[in-house]
Scaffold this active site. Structure first.
Site, short mmCIF file in Angstrom:
data_model
loop_
_atom_site.label_atom_id
_atom_site.label_comp_id
_atom_site.label_asym_id
_atom_site.label_seq_id
_atom_site.Cartn_x
_atom_site.Cartn_y
_atom_site.Cartn_z
N TYR A 141 -4.93 6.77 -1.94
CA TYR A 141 -5.61 7.52 -0.89
C TYR A 141 -6.32 8.76 -1.43
O TYR A 141 -7.29 9.23 -0.84
CB TYR A 141 -4.61 7.99 0.18
N LYS A 186 5.22 -2.30 -7.03
CA LYS A 186 4.61 -3.53 -7.59
C LYS A 186 4.67 -3.37 -9.10
O LYS A 186 3.65 -3.38 -9.80
CB LYS A 186 3.17 -3.66 -7.05
N ASP A 218 5.32 -7.33 -2.09
CA ASP A 218 5.04 -8.60 -1.40
C ASP A 218 6.33 -9.21 -0.87
O ASP A 218 6.37 -9.77 0.23
CB ASP A 218 4.28 -9.59 -2.32
N ASP A 242 1.76 2.56 4.32
CA ASP A 242 0.85 2.40 5.45
C ASP A 242 0.96 0.98 6.00
O ASP A 242 1.13 0.77 7.21
CB ASP A 242 -0.58 2.68 4.98
N ASP A 246 3.29 -0.50 9.59
CA ASP A 246 2.73 -1.24 10.73
C ASP A 246 3.50 -2.53 10.95
O ASP A 246 3.79 -2.92 12.08
CB ASP A 246 1.25 -1.60 10.47
#
Ligand code: IPM
Ligand code: MG
Length: 351
Positions: A141, A186, A218, A242, A246
């Protein structure tokens, strides 16, 4: 007296913030507190009125306040792929950076009354209690980015210091909970994730009572749907957080239920719902104000140390749901459909 900076923002922002303030005023009256609200501009509306998504005055007022209450920002009116044009989201990112809000806490709890509005099976989600701890001022970001003709890049950049403070915050939180921390990365691909994992392992040495589990992002995306009850605290970098938050939010049936708290190095924290500004339903009076109301409860708890008051608001929300009142997004058969304003009034009266 508690000074609260208020950012209505765009879309449904003003409608949902109004209801959260209604609840805070009720808390003030009932428990003898004094909240002073000061409205400031941010997001699309700030672009329209001042040309900037985050006017200097807004950041200044926020810094002078005890806490910030925010609705939501953004909308199609300001959507652009032109990187020279201002975007509402720059306001939010600017405020996070400006107040050094490096930790975003997103608690995911299922209200038993809403269990049927989830797309998942009841026994999978019943009783889940997860908190997603998202790093908020670093990573892709805020890393270097550029567009060169037909190429573009964004960089995921983390320092040891940035990772250490967020991971420690997650460990500290877990001490008051079930003492399992999933650190999500990751590390099989990204160098920044390998540093993340290294720092997490080191930090864990000071928290021997806590179980640290490393999980690839993942896999976490899959595990959240397969068996969400394995999670207590999830700590992860900005963009993974982020996306995963959700996903975690939908376990509860509606993104309209999920509050968040962003805190950092200073005394000022920011409270906002996890959902967006829903421009498609703005002004219709049908938006769900509960995520913002629950964010206000987090403000009472974390910024003002008013635990009893925070619980009263959370209990009130639960009871109103138990009585069968629903906004459109969580409406089911046999329930009573209410407007944004009616929902706010019900929760306030019930506090
Ligand atoms: C969130 C939002 C923001 C983010 C957007 C609006 C910039 O999606 O708070 O999760 O990506 O952080
Ligand atoms: Mg998001």
């Amino acid at each position: 007296m508690y000074k609260v900076a208020v950012i209505n923002g765009d879309g449904i922002g003003p409608e949902i913030v109004k209801e959260a303030i209604k609840i805070l005023n009720k808390v003030a009256a009932k428990y003898n507190h004094n909240f002073e609200f000061k409205e400031v501009l941010m997001g699309g509306i700030a672009i329209d009125k001042t040309g900037s998504p985050l006017p200097e005055e807004t950041l200044e007022v926020c810094k002078q306040s005890d806490a910030v209450l925010m609705g939501a920002i953004g909308g199609p009116k300001w959507d652009t792929t032109d990187s020279d044009k201002p975007r509402p989201e720059q306001g939010l990112l600017g405020i996070r950076k400006g107040l050094e809000l490096y930790a975003n806490l997103r608690p995911v709890k299922v209200f038993e009354a809403l269990i049927d509005s989830s797309t998942l099976k009841k026994d999978i989600i019943s009783g889940i209690d997860i908190i997603v701890v998202r790093e908020l001022t670093g990573g892709i970001y805020f890393g270097a980015r550029a567009r060169e003709k037909d190429r573009a890049y964004d960089t995921c950049d983390y320092s040891r210091y940035e990772i250490e403070r967020i991971v420690k915050l997650a460990f500290d939180l877990s001490l008051k909970r079930r003492r399992v921390v999933h650190s999500v990365d990751k590390a099989n691909v990204l160098e920044s994730s390998r540093l993340w994992r290294e720092v997490a392992i080191e930090a864990a040495k000071d928290y021997t009572q806590v179980e640290l589990v490393h999980q690839l992002v993942d896999n976490t995306a899959m595990q959240l749907i397969r068996n969400p009850k394995q999670f207590d605290v999830i700590v992860t970098e900005n963009m993974f957080g982020d996306i995963l938050s959700d996903e975690a939010a939908m376990l509860t049936g509606s993104l309209g239920m999920l509050p968040s708290a962003s805190m950092g190095t200073g005394k000022v924290s920011l409270y906002e719902p996890c959902h967006g500004s829903a421009p498609d339903i703005a002004g219709e009076g049908i938006a769900n104000p509960l995520a913002t109301i629950l964010s206000a409860a987090l403000m009472l708890r974390y910024s003002f140390n008013l635990e009893k008051e925070a619980l009263a608001v959370e209990k009130s929300v639960e009871q109103v749901l138990n009585k069968g009142y629903r906004t459109k997004d969580i409406m089911e058969e046999d329930k009573t459909l209410v407007s944004t304003e009616e929902m706010g009034t019900l929760v306030a009266e019930n506090v």
